[in-house]
Enzyme design. Structure first.
Site, mmCIF file in Angstrom:
data_model
loop_
_atom_site.group_PDB
_atom_site.id
_atom_site.type_symbol
_atom_site.label_atom_id
_atom_site.label_comp_id
_atom_site.label_asym_id
_atom_site.label_seq_id
_atom_site.Cartn_x
_atom_site.Cartn_y
_atom_site.Cartn_z
ATOM 1 N N CYS A 27 7.373 -30.414 58.563
ATOM 2 C CA CYS A 27 7.596 -31.844 59.357
ATOM 3 C C CYS A 27 7.143 -31.887 60.936
ATOM 4 O O CYS A 27 6.292 -32.685 61.306
ATOM 5 C CB CYS A 27 8.894 -32.254 59.483
ATOM 6 S SG CYS A 27 10.095 -30.938 59.124
ATOM 7 N N ARG A 31 10.416 -18.758 54.591
ATOM 8 C CA ARG A 31 11.864 -18.948 54.966
ATOM 9 C C ARG A 31 12.555 -17.699 54.820
ATOM 10 O O ARG A 31 12.388 -17.116 53.659
ATOM 11 C CB ARG A 31 12.669 -20.081 54.311
ATOM 12 C CG ARG A 31 12.231 -21.522 54.603
ATOM 13 C CD ARG A 31 12.969 -22.600 53.921
ATOM 14 N NE ARG A 31 12.254 -23.765 53.999
ATOM 15 C CZ ARG A 31 12.612 -24.861 53.574
ATOM 16 N NH1 ARG A 31 13.597 -25.012 52.918
ATOM 17 N NH2 ARG A 31 11.790 -26.046 53.901
ATOM 18 N N GLN A 58 5.130 -26.211 49.409
ATOM 19 C CA GLN A 58 5.841 -27.587 48.961
ATOM 20 C C GLN A 58 4.913 -28.660 48.836
ATOM 21 O O GLN A 58 3.918 -28.514 49.382
ATOM 22 C CB GLN A 58 6.662 -28.120 50.052
ATOM 23 C CG GLN A 58 7.760 -27.155 50.367
ATOM 24 C CD GLN A 58 8.623 -27.480 51.788
ATOM 25 O OE1 GLN A 58 7.895 -27.712 52.722
ATOM 26 N NE2 GLN A 58 10.004 -27.740 51.558
ATOM 27 N N ASP A 68 4.915 -31.353 50.160
ATOM 28 C CA ASP A 68 5.649 -31.910 50.938
ATOM 29 C C ASP A 68 4.720 -33.409 51.414
ATOM 30 O O ASP A 68 3.437 -33.397 51.606
ATOM 31 C CB ASP A 68 5.746 -30.927 52.273
ATOM 32 C CG ASP A 68 7.047 -31.439 53.190
ATOM 33 O OD1 ASP A 68 7.743 -32.395 52.734
ATOM 34 O OD2 ASP A 68 7.030 -30.776 54.083
ATOM 35 N N HIS A 78 5.538 -36.723 54.712
ATOM 36 C CA HIS A 78 6.391 -37.390 55.425
ATOM 37 C C HIS A 78 5.806 -38.636 55.825
ATOM 38 O O HIS A 78 4.724 -39.070 56.145
ATOM 39 C CB HIS A 78 6.275 -36.422 56.755
ATOM 40 C CG HIS A 78 7.116 -35.293 56.850
ATOM 41 N ND1 HIS A 78 6.272 -34.069 56.576
ATOM 42 C CD2 HIS A 78 8.282 -34.952 56.749
ATOM 43 C CE1 HIS A 78 7.043 -33.223 56.395
ATOM 44 N NE2 HIS A 78 8.125 -33.659 56.310
ATOM 45 N N LYS A 103 20.155 -36.284 52.710
ATOM 46 C CA LYS A 103 19.214 -35.934 51.633
ATOM 47 C C LYS A 103 19.601 -36.571 50.559
ATOM 48 O O LYS A 103 20.837 -36.561 50.097
ATOM 49 C CB LYS A 103 19.231 -34.497 51.410
ATOM 50 C CG LYS A 103 18.774 -33.657 52.716
ATOM 51 C CD LYS A 103 18.214 -31.988 52.033
ATOM 52 C CE LYS A 103 19.536 -31.356 51.671
ATOM 53 N NZ LYS A 103 18.945 -30.068 51.227
ATOM 54 N N HIS A 110 11.356 -37.582 54.665
ATOM 55 C CA HIS A 110 10.651 -36.319 54.292
ATOM 56 C C HIS A 110 10.941 -36.369 52.806
ATOM 57 O O HIS A 110 12.104 -36.550 52.391
ATOM 58 C CB HIS A 110 11.718 -35.034 54.963
ATOM 59 C CG HIS A 110 11.865 -35.182 56.295
ATOM 60 N ND1 HIS A 110 11.387 -34.136 57.009
ATOM 61 C CD2 HIS A 110 12.231 -35.786 57.350
ATOM 62 C CE1 HIS A 110 11.641 -34.125 58.301
ATOM 63 N NE2 HIS A 110 12.401 -35.320 58.314
#
Length: 670
Positions: free
Chosen positions: A360, A389, A407, A409, A411, A491, A537
RNA sequence: GCUGUUGUAGCUCAGUCGGUAGAGCAUCGCAUUCGUAAUGCGAGGGUCGGAGGUUCGAAUCCUCUCAACAGCACCA
């Protein structure tokens, strides 16, 4: 034993049965009395009653007019009673065998029950046999469960006196209004809300202790660790056997096992939690990537790529340094010594870089380049971002929980009034994707503000409300997970179950009013003023690793044609067909099919068996006959004669037709 | 990270009371050319997770350590 209230004792009670019939009873009346009135057979089979939807003891007094259903062993509700009672029986057995052990809590759970004990020396599986034997003794005694209501303070004092500190603590924490009930079975008793079966004998013999594990008191790692015994219990042996068989079957679909057997990936000590993707595993990955990239294009995303390593100052600004650092891999920005035996660093590192744990903040940097107008929004910025992580050792689990993950991912930078539309749009994309992959059983959770968080309460109120409104407008069922949100926002989590029923979060959508402001990302509104965008997200797969792990388990390795790492193997019967087989494979590869050639000097039986065990969806058998006629004999995985579809073990097709057919059939869902 | 369990050949697993490591599959070699779930014979392959200790002698006993597994805690 019973403290029957003296209120309105004269007034009769009207009981409505499930079939709508009503019965009238003079007080006091118990569930048993209702069952007796209906019939002696039912009275004998009765275990408990469901009063206005709530399970209560057979011997509890029914004080008001209500709908009552008699629960017998046939009833699914009986399972919960059996399990809860089995937990009590197990606790008695343990205390009898291991004096000094304290009992804490022992609820029934899906497929069984557990009990948490406090004991210096944790139990081991070697104790199981003894405990089970003792449990069978207690069950054979068939002692009635009797309910008593105790005075709160006396109960606390009593449990403290007998050394049951945990029980005393539970009672002190119960709300003042709560009745303190104790259930007795013979000499043994336990604080318990109930309800219970009439007697220990009803537990039956279809139970089995399964595993021991540590579990923190009250689920907090600040507290003492108790020792938990997990067990399973069923209504009869048949159900127990079926459950144990199901577990065995599930083990065979374990993605870690299949990953090795099918040569998809491996893990090794030196790279804990990071995956070595083999050729075949990565083929599936590439199909997934292609699929989701096409979907992103269709749903109006742009795709970017942001840096892996960034300076700690960057993460300080984003809030990750203070809120997420313990999960980050931090790298000192110093050139290390190379001399043998010297200190690793000549000087104490002062500057640090960190591997990105999330994408992000990087995306915000791209958003911030140049000036954005409200007309530019929404901007849907996607990245197949590789994140690191530092997960706790005990958390790592095959592909499901890794330290390096990629991911899908994205945004979405949007205005507040676009949240609903964007959420809906995302859910559309999610629904389509999961349908295409064959995931049907997906549950929704809304995770709200955690204790450690950024942003004001007012901002959180707004974000949580936005998310709940969006989901409710879609009329989808969801559950709340209080405190489980990310540090920057609530979330929406989509959970899928693995082979043995463990639930994993895959897709997610998070509403974030915090980060754009922290990192000073703005757009110019209609009013000519600067505004902070809302950031959504979101990920559809979640991570490629976990999603692929779920796929392996869902399909038990038998991938549909479009995902299969090897779609077909062309296998020859004798050398006579080698040239033709090579030609077939070459044509297949030209057509983009993942095809392999098997011209080994082995019998066709051997080849069929091997490729079938490898779960190859199609085996194209070619012998002298096929070579001469330019055909192929297609054998499909698990293919057996099927009277309904007339599909036999194999299908003989002309080569061109066969190739056209596999091209069509292996196309990804559009 | 916490509690418990496990770690022997590429894989699955034996290995008794401490006496120096074994099977099946896989691999390699030779023979076999075969029509839909295992062709036969032969060969090679192990610092018994790692380090230290006890012992004449350790896969086996002890200590430490690493990893994996199950659960807890934490989280895509």
């Amino acid at each position: 034993m019973k403290t029957a209230a003296k209120d309105d004792a004269a007034k009769p009670v009207t009981i409505t049965l499930p079939d709508g019939k009503t019965l009238s009873f003079a007080r006091p009346v118990t569930g048993l009395a209702v069952a007796e009135k209906i019939g002696p057979g039912l009275a004998k089979a009765a275990l408990a009653v469901k009063m206005d939807g709530e399970l209560i003891d057979l011997m509890r007094e029914i004080k008001k007019d209500s709908t009552v259903a008699i629960v017998t062993r046939k009833d699914p509700d009986a399972l919960e009673l059996i399990r809860h009672d089995a937990a009590h029986v197990m606790a008695e057995a343990v205390q009898e065998l291991f004096p000094g052990t304290q009992v804490t809590i022992g609820p029934s759970i899906e497929n069984g029950f557990y009990y948490d004990f406090a004991r210096e020396q944790p139990f081991t599986t070697e104790d199981f046999e003894k405990i089970e034997k003792k449990m069978r003794e207690i069950i054979a005694r068939n002692e009635p469960f009797t309910r008593e209501v105790w005075n709160r303070n006396e109960a606390i004092r009593h449990f403290k006196e007998i050394g049951e500190d945990y029980k005393a603590e539970i009672i002190s924490d119960l709300p003042e209004t709560e009745e303190i009930s104790v259930y007795r079975q013979g000499k043994w008793y336990d604080l318990c809300r109930g309800p219970h079966l009439p007697s220990t004998g009803h537990v039956g013999s279809a139970f089995k202790l399964m595993k021991v594990a540590g579990a923190y008191w009250r689920g907090s790692s600040d507290n003492a660790m108790l020792t938990r015994i997990y067990a399973t219990a069923w209504r009869d042996q048949k159900e127990l056997d079926a459950y144990l068989r199901m577990l065995e079957e599930a083990e065979k679909r374990d993605h870690r096992k299949l990953g090795r057997e099918m040569d998809l990936f491996h893990l090794q000590e030196e790279a804990q939690g990071s995956v070595f993707w083999h050729d075949k595993g990565f083929r599936i990955w590439k199909v997934m990537e292609k699929y989701i990239r096409a979907a992103q294009e269709k749903f109006g995303y742009i795709e970017v790529k942001t840096p892996q390593l960034m300076h700690s100052k960057f993460w300080e600004a984003s809030g990750h340094w203070s809120k997420y650092r313990e999960n980050m891999f931090v790298v000192p920005d110093v050139v290390p010594n190379t001399e043998e035996g010297a200190k690793l660093f000549k000087e104490e590192p002062k500057e640090f870089l960190a591997l990105k744990p999330m994408n992000c903040p990087g995306h915000i940097q791209i958003f911030k380049q140049g000036i954005k107008s409200y007309r530019d929004l929404p901007i849907r910025m996607a990245e197949f971002g590789c994140c690191h992580r530092n997960e706790a050792h005990g958390a790592l689990h095959g592909l499901m929980r890794v330290r390096q993950m990629t991911q899908d991912d994205a945004h979405i930078f949007c205005r507040e009034d676009q949240i609903l539309d964007e959420t809906t749009r995302f859910i559309d994309m999610f629904v389509q994707t999961y349908k295409d992959y064959g995931f049907e059983d997906v549950s929704l959770k809304i995770a709200t503000r955690p204790a450690l968080r950024a942003g004001t309460d007012a901002t959180w109120d707004k974000a949580e409300k936005a998310l709940i409104n969006a989901v409710e407008s879609l009329q989808r069922a969801y559950t709340l997970a209080p405190g489980d949100g990310a540090f920057y926002g609530p979330k929406l989590e989509f959970h899928v179950r693995d082979a043995i029923g463990r639930s994993w979060q895959c897709a997610t959508l998070q509403v974030d009013f915090v980060l754009p402001e922290r990192l000073d990302a703005t757009y110019i509104g209609e009013d000519g003023q600067k505004h902070f965008p809302v950031m959504l997200h979101r990920a559809v797969y979640g991570s490629f690793e976990r999603f692929l792990g779920m796929l392996i388990e869902a399909y038990a390795g038998k991938f549909p044609l479009w995902l299969a790492p090897v779609q077909t193997v062309v296998a020859t019967i004798t050398n006579d067909a080698d040239d033709y087989a090579q030609e077939v494979v070459s044509d297949l590869k030209k057509a983009g099919i993942r095809a392999e050639l098997d011209i080994r000097n082995e019998k066709i039986n051997y080849k069929i068996r091997e490729h079938s065990l490898a779960k190859t969806p199609e085996i194209w058998v070619v012998g002298k006959r096929e070579a001469e006629e330019r055909t192929v004999a297609i054998r499909r995985l698990g293919g057996v004669s099927d009277a309904n579809t007339n599909v036999d073990k194999q299908e003989i097709l002309a080569l061109d037709a066969a190739i056209n057919k596999i091209i069509t059939e292996s196309a990804p869902p559009a």
